[in-house]
Design a protein around this motif. Structure first.
Motif, mmCIF file in Angstrom:
data_model
loop_
_atom_site.group_PDB
_atom_site.id
_atom_site.type_symbol
_atom_site.label_atom_id
_atom_site.label_comp_id
_atom_site.label_asym_id
_atom_site.label_seq_id
_atom_site.Cartn_x
_atom_site.Cartn_y
_atom_site.Cartn_z
ATOM 1 N N VAL A 7 0.844 -1.201 0.000
ATOM 2 C CA VAL A 7 0.000 0.000 0.000
ATOM 3 C C VAL A 7 0.875 1.244 0.000
ATOM 4 O O VAL A 7 2.066 1.192 0.343
ATOM 5 N N GLY A 8 0.260 2.357 -0.370
ATOM 6 C CA GLY A 8 0.931 3.642 -0.281
ATOM 7 C C GLY A 8 0.689 4.282 1.061
ATOM 8 O O GLY A 8 0.069 3.699 1.959
ATOM 9 N N SER A 9 1.154 5.516 1.216
ATOM 10 C CA SER A 9 0.994 6.221 2.495
ATOM 11 C C SER A 9 -0.447 6.694 2.711
ATOM 12 O O SER A 9 -0.842 7.036 3.826
ATOM 13 N N GLU A 10 -1.229 6.718 1.633
ATOM 14 C CA GLU A 10 -2.652 7.066 1.711
ATOM 15 C C GLU A 10 -3.434 6.068 0.875
ATOM 16 O O GLU A 10 -3.022 5.741 -0.239
ATOM 17 N N GLU A 11 -4.537 5.559 1.419
ATOM 18 C CA GLU A 11 -5.361 4.594 0.696
ATOM 19 C C GLU A 11 -6.842 4.816 1.043
ATOM 20 O O GLU A 11 -7.174 5.570 1.952
ATOM 21 N N TRP A 12 -7.701 4.120 0.285
ATOM 22 C CA TRP A 12 -9.126 4.079 0.602
ATOM 23 C C TRP A 12 -9.456 2.666 1.075
ATOM 24 O O TRP A 12 -8.998 1.684 0.484
ATOM 25 N N SER A 127 0.546 -5.307 11.103
ATOM 26 C CA SER A 127 1.553 -6.343 11.358
ATOM 27 C C SER A 127 1.235 -7.662 10.659
ATOM 28 O O SER A 127 0.155 -8.243 10.824
ATOM 29 N N GLY A 128 2.196 -8.117 9.842
ATOM 30 C CA GLY A 128 2.077 -9.394 9.160
ATOM 31 C C GLY A 128 1.199 -9.373 7.932
ATOM 32 O O GLY A 128 1.030 -10.408 7.266
ATOM 33 N N ARG A 129 0.628 -8.217 7.597
ATOM 34 C CA ARG A 129 -0.336 -8.172 6.494
ATOM 35 C C ARG A 129 -0.010 -7.115 5.438
ATOM 36 O O ARG A 129 -0.453 -7.224 4.296
ATOM 37 N N ILE A 130 0.751 -6.070 5.806
ATOM 38 C CA ILE A 130 0.919 -4.924 4.913
ATOM 39 C C ILE A 130 2.390 -4.547 4.776
ATOM 40 O O ILE A 130 3.148 -4.584 5.748
ATOM 41 N N LEU A 131 2.762 -4.156 3.567
ATOM 42 C CA LEU A 131 4.035 -3.489 3.303
ATOM 43 C C LEU A 131 3.717 -2.092 2.802
ATOM 44 O O LEU A 131 2.850 -1.920 1.935
ATOM 45 N N VAL A 132 4.422 -1.089 3.332
ATOM 46 C CA VAL A 132 4.119 0.298 2.982
ATOM 47 C C VAL A 132 5.215 0.875 2.092
ATOM 48 O O VAL A 132 6.406 0.814 2.423
ATOM 49 N N ASP A 133 4.815 1.416 0.952
ATOM 50 C CA ASP A 133 5.718 2.181 0.099
ATOM 51 C C ASP A 133 5.381 3.649 0.321
ATOM 52 O O ASP A 133 4.408 4.166 -0.255
ATOM 53 N N PRO A 134 6.140 4.358 1.170
ATOM 54 C CA PRO A 134 5.772 5.722 1.566
ATOM 55 C C PRO A 134 5.809 6.737 0.421
ATOM 56 O O PRO A 134 5.277 7.834 0.557
ATOM 57 N N GLN A 136 4.419 6.199 -2.482
ATOM 58 C CA GLN A 136 3.246 5.980 -3.341
ATOM 59 C C GLN A 136 1.951 6.338 -2.598
ATOM 60 O O GLN A 136 1.904 6.377 -1.365
ATOM 61 N N GLU A 137 0.884 6.563 -3.376
ATOM 62 C CA GLU A 137 -0.446 6.828 -2.830
ATOM 63 C C GLU A 137 -1.487 6.073 -3.647
ATOM 64 O O GLU A 137 -1.339 5.932 -4.875
ATOM 65 N N TYR A 138 -2.516 5.577 -2.992
ATOM 66 C CA TYR A 138 -3.678 4.967 -3.624
ATOM 67 C C TYR A 138 -3.298 3.841 -4.603
ATOM 68 O O TYR A 138 -3.796 3.768 -5.728
ATOM 69 N N LEU A 139 -2.414 2.966 -4.165
ATOM 70 C CA LEU A 139 -2.022 1.824 -4.990
ATOM 71 C C LEU A 139 -3.188 0.858 -5.191
ATOM 72 O O LEU A 139 -3.200 0.076 -6.150
ATOM 73 N N LEU A 140 -4.162 0.912 -4.288
ATOM 74 C CA LEU A 140 -5.323 0.019 -4.377
ATOM 75 C C LEU A 140 -6.506 0.694 -5.064
ATOM 76 O O LEU A 140 -7.612 0.161 -5.071
ATOM 77 N N GLY A 141 -6.265 1.889 -5.628
ATOM 78 C CA GLY A 141 -7.324 2.610 -6.321
ATOM 79 C C GLY A 141 -8.069 3.556 -5.401
ATOM 80 O O GLY A 141 -7.936 3.512 -4.173
ATOM 81 N N GLN A 142 -8.861 4.449 -6.008
ATOM 82 C CA GLN A 142 -9.661 5.377 -5.224
ATOM 83 C C GLN A 142 -10.974 5.653 -5.935
ATOM 84 O O GLN A 142 -11.050 5.611 -7.170
ATOM 85 N N PRO A 143 -12.047 5.918 -5.160
ATOM 86 C CA PRO A 143 -13.364 6.133 -5.771
ATOM 87 C C PRO A 143 -13.440 7.495 -6.455
ATOM 88 O O PRO A 143 -12.794 8.457 -6.032
ATOM 89 N N THR A 144 -14.242 7.569 -7.505
ATOM 90 C CA THR A 144 -14.511 8.851 -8.152
ATOM 91 C C THR A 144 -15.508 9.632 -7.312
ATOM 92 O O THR A 144 -16.147 9.086 -6.400
ATOM 93 N N GLN A 145 -15.662 10.913 -7.606
ATOM 94 C CA GLN A 145 -16.626 11.741 -6.883
ATOM 95 C C GLN A 145 -18.043 11.200 -7.078
ATOM 96 O O GLN A 145 -18.864 11.217 -6.167
ATOM 97 N N GLU A 146 -18.313 10.683 -8.290
ATOM 98 C CA GLU A 146 -19.639 10.116 -8.568
ATOM 99 C C GLU A 146 -19.889 8.885 -7.696
ATOM 100 O O GLU A 146 -20.996 8.675 -7.194
ATOM 101 N N LYS A 147 -18.826 8.085 -7.522
ATOM 102 C CA LYS A 147 -18.974 6.888 -6.707
ATOM 103 C C LYS A 147 -19.193 7.250 -5.237
ATOM 104 O O LYS A 147 -20.009 6.628 -4.539
ATOM 105 N N LEU A 148 -18.477 8.272 -4.753
ATOM 106 C CA LEU A 148 -18.676 8.735 -3.374
ATOM 107 C C LEU A 148 -20.115 9.192 -3.162
ATOM 108 O O LEU A 148 -20.746 8.898 -2.147
ATOM 109 N N SER A 149 -20.619 9.954 -4.133
ATOM 110 C CA SER A 149 -21.996 10.444 -4.041
ATOM 111 C C SER A 149 -22.973 9.283 -4.037
ATOM 112 O O SER A 149 -23.964 9.277 -3.295
ATOM 113 N N GLU A 150 -22.674 8.274 -4.865
ATOM 114 C CA GLU A 150 -23.548 7.101 -4.927
ATOM 115 C C GLU A 150 -23.583 6.378 -3.584
ATOM 116 O O GLU A 150 -24.629 5.946 -3.104
ATOM 117 N N TYR A 151 -22.402 6.260 -2.954
ATOM 118 C CA TYR A 151 -22.319 5.594 -1.645
ATOM 119 C C TYR A 151 -23.106 6.346 -0.583
ATOM 120 O O TYR A 151 -23.919 5.773 0.138
#
Length: 456
Positions: A7-12, A127-134, A136-151
């Motif tokens: 993961v990066g330093s910031e994720e969703w 612990s035991g589950r994540i490696l951090v690449d400081p 990078q950001e949002y390596l797992l993707g991020q929602p669009t504004q439309e998707k946030l509104s939908e949620y």
């Protein structure tokens, strides 16, 4: 190593058990514990266990989107922030979903309005589950504004109840707990608002009420003011500001203010034809003797104008005692009322609970042996009673004269007929609900619902 999520330093991520479909998280290997933004945090019992309910604004700088969460309480922990500040926090356990992986983590609950992220993920959860690449950001993707509104827009639309704030000082007080429970039972979104944590922005174009941490409180449908006497000035100022924002207040600031002024409230009641015990008021100690004669002599009652609910009330049994008490108060520049003592009441009075122009319950209160009426609430007894039609009429008339939708009206029976003692704008529920087994808190919520039905 290859099985760990990079993961990066910031994720969703999402917290499905809390009903949070997506939230931005700061991944911080320098922090030991994980934390989540939380407001209106309250502990309650569920199936014999301690649970926590709290609210969260999952999107930074968006106070309108609110998720109501519940989770088991697993611990209470002292957490030291990066700035060295130590804070006691509640800890909950819930499921974290990050990318395609999910596992249980512990989260401390705190107000993170001043922070850049609503959630922080610490070492213990990684612990035991994540490696951090400081870098990078949002390596797992991020929602669009439309998707946030939908949620989140859908979540807000799905809510059918009202958004009601209880403006008070102590969330653990019986009356406040019952009102919160009654509102939630009827499907409303209830928020306890500590008076001391609220502050105002006075502005011709964008007036606001803020809560500690910067949360804006302008989006409430209704407010129930339950203001303790020591907070009357500030509590009524807040209530007036809510009224200016077109938020319905169950009792208005004007009504509460005038009910707390004993002299003015008695003058209002008299002007509306409500009978009271003969009462005297003077400024100078030189008028003490005639003041005592004016109310029929001793024994008599001496009341501090600033006192409420029996506090600052003294029974003077002799003329000498009355002179001493009155002059002692006057030497302190305290404003007092002198009132005739109704001997035939025999230490009893009647509390009638008026909601929206109707008497919904009544009890008789009796002082302990050796005490008198003013101290009933400090240790006397309460029993159910059927008030007369005249007593009901007086109670309803008194609440209307004071312009109070919710009022505790105290009446004393005398040879002259029923006399009004006091009108309380924040009457307690414990004694009257306990004696009558009636849902008074629910009646208060119904009064708010009725107001909104009338508006439709």
């Amino acid at each position: 190593m290859s099985e760990k999520v990079i993961v990066g330093s910031e994720e969703w991520c999402s917290l499905p058990q809390l009903g949070i479909p997506t939230i931005k998280v700061r991944v911080d290997s320098g922090a030991k514990t994980s934390s989540l933004h939380a407001l209106n945090i309250n502990v309650f019992q569920k199936d014999g266990e301690d649970w926590v309910k709290f609210d969260i604004n999952p999107i930074q700088n968006n106070a309108k989107t609110i998720i109501n969460c519940e989770a088991p309480l697993v611990d209470k922990r002292i957490v030291k922030s990066s700035s060295g500040f130590r804070e006691k926090r509640l800890v909950v356990k819930t499921q974290l979903q990050l990318g395609n992986e999910s596992w249980d983590i512990e989260l401390t609950l705190t107000n993170r309005d001043s922070m850049g992220f609503r959630m922080l993920l610490g070492r213990e959860a990684m612990s035991g589950r994540i490696l951090v690449d400081p870098e990078q950001e949002y390596l797992l993707g991020q929602p669009t504004q439309e998707k946030l509104s939908e949620y989140y827009d859908k979540k807000q639309q799905d809510k059918t109840g009202l958004r009601i704030g209880l403006l008070a000082s102590n969330p653990d007080l019986y009356s406040n707990r019952r009102i919160m429970e009654a509102g939630e039972m009827r499907g409303h979104e209830m928020h306890f608002l500590n008076i001391r944590h609220c502050y105002m922005k006075l502005d011709a174009h964008t007036p606001e009420i803020h809560y500690r941490g910067g949360r804006v409180l302008n989006d409430f449908d209704a407010i129930i003011p339950r203001i303790r006497p020591s907070m009357t000035f500030y509590g009524c100022a807040l209530t007036r500001h809510f009224e200016a924002l077109k938020v319905f207040c169950l009792n208005s600031a004007t009504a509460i203010t005038q009910s707390r002024d004993k002299l003015y409230s008695l003058q209002l009641l008299l002007n509306n034809g409500v009978e009271i015990p003969t009462t005297g008021f003077a400024n100078s100690p030189l008028d003490t003797n005639d003041l005592i004669k004016m109310v029929g002599g001793s024994p008599l009652i001496v009341k501090l104008l600033e006192g409420t609910q029996g506090k600052g009330v003294v029974l003077a049994e002799t003329k000498k005692a009355a002179e001493s008490v009155i002059n002692a108060f006057k030497s302190l520049n305290a404003n007092i009322l002198v009132q005739e003592f109704i001997k035939e009441a025999n230490g009893k009075d009647i509390r009638l609970f008026v909601i929206d122009g109707k008497v919904v319950a009544a009890i008789q209160r009796e002082a302990l042996p050796g005490e008198f009426r003013a101290n009933i609430h400090l240790g006397g007894t309460a029993s159910i009673i059927k008030p007369t039609a005249e007593e009901k009429r007086i109670a309803v008339k008194a609440a209307k004269a004071m312009n109070l939708k919710v009022a505790g009206v105290d009446i004393i029976r005398s040879t002259k007929g029923p006399l009004l003692l006091e009108v309380n704008s924040s009457p307690g529920l414990e004694g009257i609900e306990g004696a009558t087994d009636q849902d008074i808190a629910g009646e208060m919520i119904k009064a708010i619902e009725k107001n909104f039905k009338l508006k439709k």
